[in-house]
Every structure is written in structure tokens, then in C-alpha cells.
Design a protein around this motif. Sequence first.
Motif, mmCIF file in Angstrom:
data_model
loop_
_atom_site.group_PDB
_atom_site.id
_atom_site.type_symbol
_atom_site.label_atom_id
_atom_site.label_comp_id
_atom_site.label_asym_id
_atom_site.label_seq_id
_atom_site.Cartn_x
_atom_site.Cartn_y
_atom_site.Cartn_z
ATOM 1 N N VAL A 70 0.754 -1.360 -0.123
ATOM 2 C CA VAL A 70 -0.189 0.081 -0.089
ATOM 3 C C VAL A 70 0.910 1.222 -0.183
ATOM 4 C CG1 VAL A 70 -1.657 1.277 1.401
ATOM 5 C CG2 VAL A 70 -2.058 -1.193 0.850
ATOM 6 N N ASP A 71 1.922 0.985 0.572
ATOM 7 C CA ASP A 71 2.889 2.502 0.882
ATOM 8 C C ASP A 71 3.656 2.451 -0.328
ATOM 9 O OD1 ASP A 71 2.105 2.885 3.482
ATOM 10 O OD2 ASP A 71 3.948 2.042 4.295
ATOM 11 N N ALA A 72 4.035 1.407 -1.182
ATOM 12 C CA ALA A 72 4.717 1.503 -2.426
ATOM 13 C C ALA A 72 3.703 2.130 -3.468
ATOM 14 C CB ALA A 72 5.163 0.163 -2.760
ATOM 15 N N ALA A 73 2.376 1.855 -3.445
ATOM 16 C CA ALA A 73 1.422 2.291 -4.242
ATOM 17 C C ALA A 73 0.873 3.977 -3.968
ATOM 18 C CB ALA A 73 0.267 1.434 -4.439
ATOM 19 N N LEU A 89 -0.500 -8.273 19.930
ATOM 20 C CA LEU A 89 0.641 -8.710 19.153
ATOM 21 C C LEU A 89 1.391 -7.546 18.337
ATOM 22 C CD1 LEU A 89 1.790 -11.251 17.550
ATOM 23 C CD2 LEU A 89 -0.016 -10.763 15.773
ATOM 24 N N LEU A 90 0.588 -6.755 18.112
ATOM 25 C CA LEU A 90 1.567 -5.384 17.279
ATOM 26 C C LEU A 90 2.337 -4.801 18.270
ATOM 27 C CD1 LEU A 90 -1.351 -4.046 15.084
ATOM 28 C CD2 LEU A 90 0.326 -5.877 14.620
ATOM 29 N N HIS A 91 2.104 -4.728 19.399
ATOM 30 C CA HIS A 91 2.880 -4.036 20.418
ATOM 31 C C HIS A 91 4.038 -4.826 21.094
ATOM 32 C CE1 HIS A 91 0.692 -0.326 20.760
ATOM 33 N NE2 HIS A 91 -0.473 -0.984 20.694
ATOM 34 N N LEU A 92 3.670 -6.395 21.130
ATOM 35 C CA LEU A 92 4.676 -7.241 21.634
ATOM 36 C C LEU A 92 5.832 -7.089 20.611
ATOM 37 C CD1 LEU A 92 2.652 -9.932 23.270
ATOM 38 C CD2 LEU A 92 4.430 -8.533 24.208
ATOM 39 N N THR A 93 5.333 -7.149 19.146
ATOM 40 C CA THR A 93 6.371 -7.501 18.149
ATOM 41 C C THR A 93 7.078 -6.133 17.683
ATOM 42 O OG1 THR A 93 4.703 -7.227 16.499
ATOM 43 C CG2 THR A 93 5.271 -9.688 17.399
ATOM 44 N N GLY A 94 6.384 -4.957 18.274
ATOM 45 C CA GLY A 94 7.056 -3.703 18.032
ATOM 46 C C GLY A 94 6.698 -3.209 16.421
ATOM 47 N N THR A 95 5.770 -3.805 16.065
ATOM 48 C CA THR A 95 5.095 -3.388 14.560
ATOM 49 C C THR A 95 4.037 -2.514 14.717
ATOM 50 O OG1 THR A 95 3.804 -5.507 14.709
ATOM 51 C CG2 THR A 95 5.962 -5.638 13.715
ATOM 52 N N ALA A 96 3.569 -2.243 15.773
ATOM 53 C CA ALA A 96 2.301 -0.957 16.106
ATOM 54 C C ALA A 96 2.576 -0.007 15.203
ATOM 55 C CB ALA A 96 1.819 -1.205 17.223
ATOM 56 N N GLY A 97 3.640 0.814 15.411
ATOM 57 C CA GLY A 97 4.219 2.008 15.218
ATOM 58 C C GLY A 97 4.106 2.247 13.434
ATOM 59 N N TYR A 98 4.651 1.216 12.913
ATOM 60 C CA TYR A 98 4.626 1.018 11.458
ATOM 61 C C TYR A 98 3.476 0.510 10.754
ATOM 62 C CZ TYR A 98 5.977 -0.789 6.911
ATOM 63 O OH TYR A 98 6.197 -1.396 5.552
ATOM 64 N N LEU A 99 2.723 -0.460 11.373
ATOM 65 C CA LEU A 99 1.583 -0.961 10.738
ATOM 66 C C LEU A 99 0.317 0.134 10.961
ATOM 67 C CD1 LEU A 99 1.385 -4.813 11.425
ATOM 68 C CD2 LEU A 99 1.420 -3.598 9.272
ATOM 69 N N LEU A 100 0.528 0.823 12.026
ATOM 70 C CA LEU A 100 -0.790 1.769 12.143
ATOM 71 C C LEU A 100 -0.664 3.101 11.957
ATOM 72 C CD1 LEU A 100 -1.947 0.078 15.638
ATOM 73 C CD2 LEU A 100 -2.828 -0.456 13.190
ATOM 74 N N ALA A 101 0.362 3.599 11.368
ATOM 75 C CA ALA A 101 1.069 4.810 10.997
ATOM 76 C C ALA A 101 -0.013 5.167 9.672
ATOM 77 C CB ALA A 101 2.329 4.846 10.448
ATOM 78 N N ASP A 102 -0.101 6.469 9.728
ATOM 79 C CA ASP A 102 -0.743 7.154 8.740
ATOM 80 C C ASP A 102 0.025 7.381 7.484
ATOM 81 O OD1 ASP A 102 -3.121 7.680 10.190
ATOM 82 O OD2 ASP A 102 -2.582 9.694 10.520
ATOM 83 N N GLY A 103 -0.552 6.683 6.379
ATOM 84 C CA GLY A 103 0.007 6.803 4.881
ATOM 85 C C GLY A 103 0.320 8.080 4.194
ATOM 86 N N PRO A 104 0.675 7.949 3.402
ATOM 87 C CA PRO A 104 0.519 9.397 2.553
ATOM 88 C C PRO A 104 -0.644 10.137 2.303
ATOM 89 C CG PRO A 104 1.068 7.378 0.960
ATOM 90 C CD PRO A 104 0.881 6.986 2.356
ATOM 91 N N ASP A 105 -0.680 11.278 2.485
ATOM 92 C CA ASP A 105 -1.879 12.142 2.309
ATOM 93 C C ASP A 105 -1.933 12.866 1.066
ATOM 94 O OD1 ASP A 105 -3.589 11.251 4.467
ATOM 95 O OD2 ASP A 105 -2.474 12.254 5.746
#
Length: 105
Positions: A70-73, A89-105
Motif C-alpha cells: 500500500v505504501d509503495a502504491a 501482538l502488534l505491541h509485543l512485536t514492535g510493529t504497531a508504530g509501522y503498521l498503524l501509521a498514517d500513510g501518504p496524504d
Amino acid sequence: MNTRPAPPPRTVTVPVEGELDHESCEGLVREVTLHLAARPPVEVIRVDCAGMTLCDSMGLSALLQIRRDVDAAGRRLRFDRRPAHLDRLLHLTGTAGYLLADGPD
């Protein structure tokens, strides 16, 4: 001069039902990929997680792949109605910030 408000962004919602695991994650990635290729283009992809009962490591890998695609597009991605087990799961793996970040506007 008569200016019209901009139309709302074209949005699609992809539901996740049941377990997001090694057996089902390929289907989710494929569905998002089809929406990214749609014409006219979809601007926002919303993944509705309300029906997700489990997310294993392959499911997490699929979510990370969807974020990259999605980011690449140049589109936006939202994970809606996330169950508590997914947020943990997202917080335990440290992926929450990346996965839940706002994409390009």
C-alpha cells in the motif's frame, strides 16, 4: 467562480473473518493487491479486523506485506476495529508504530 468540494477518497473495506494464519493470509494479500490494481484507483484500503479470531506469525507477515504494498502504491491503509489480541501482538512485536501509521496524504 463556482468551486465544488473535492469528492471523498475512493475507499474499499476488506474484512478479515476467522483466523489470519498460514492457510488464509495469502487470500488477504491477494485481495488487497487486486484493489490496488483497480481502476479507477482506490485511495484508501480499510482492513476490517472485527471478525479476526487469531493472528499468527504468518498473519502478521501478511499485514506487514500489505503495509509495504500500500505504501509503495502511494495509498493509505487503515486497520479498523482491531481486536485486543491483535493490538497486543502488534505491541509485543514492535510493529504497531509501522503498521498503524498514517500513510501518504
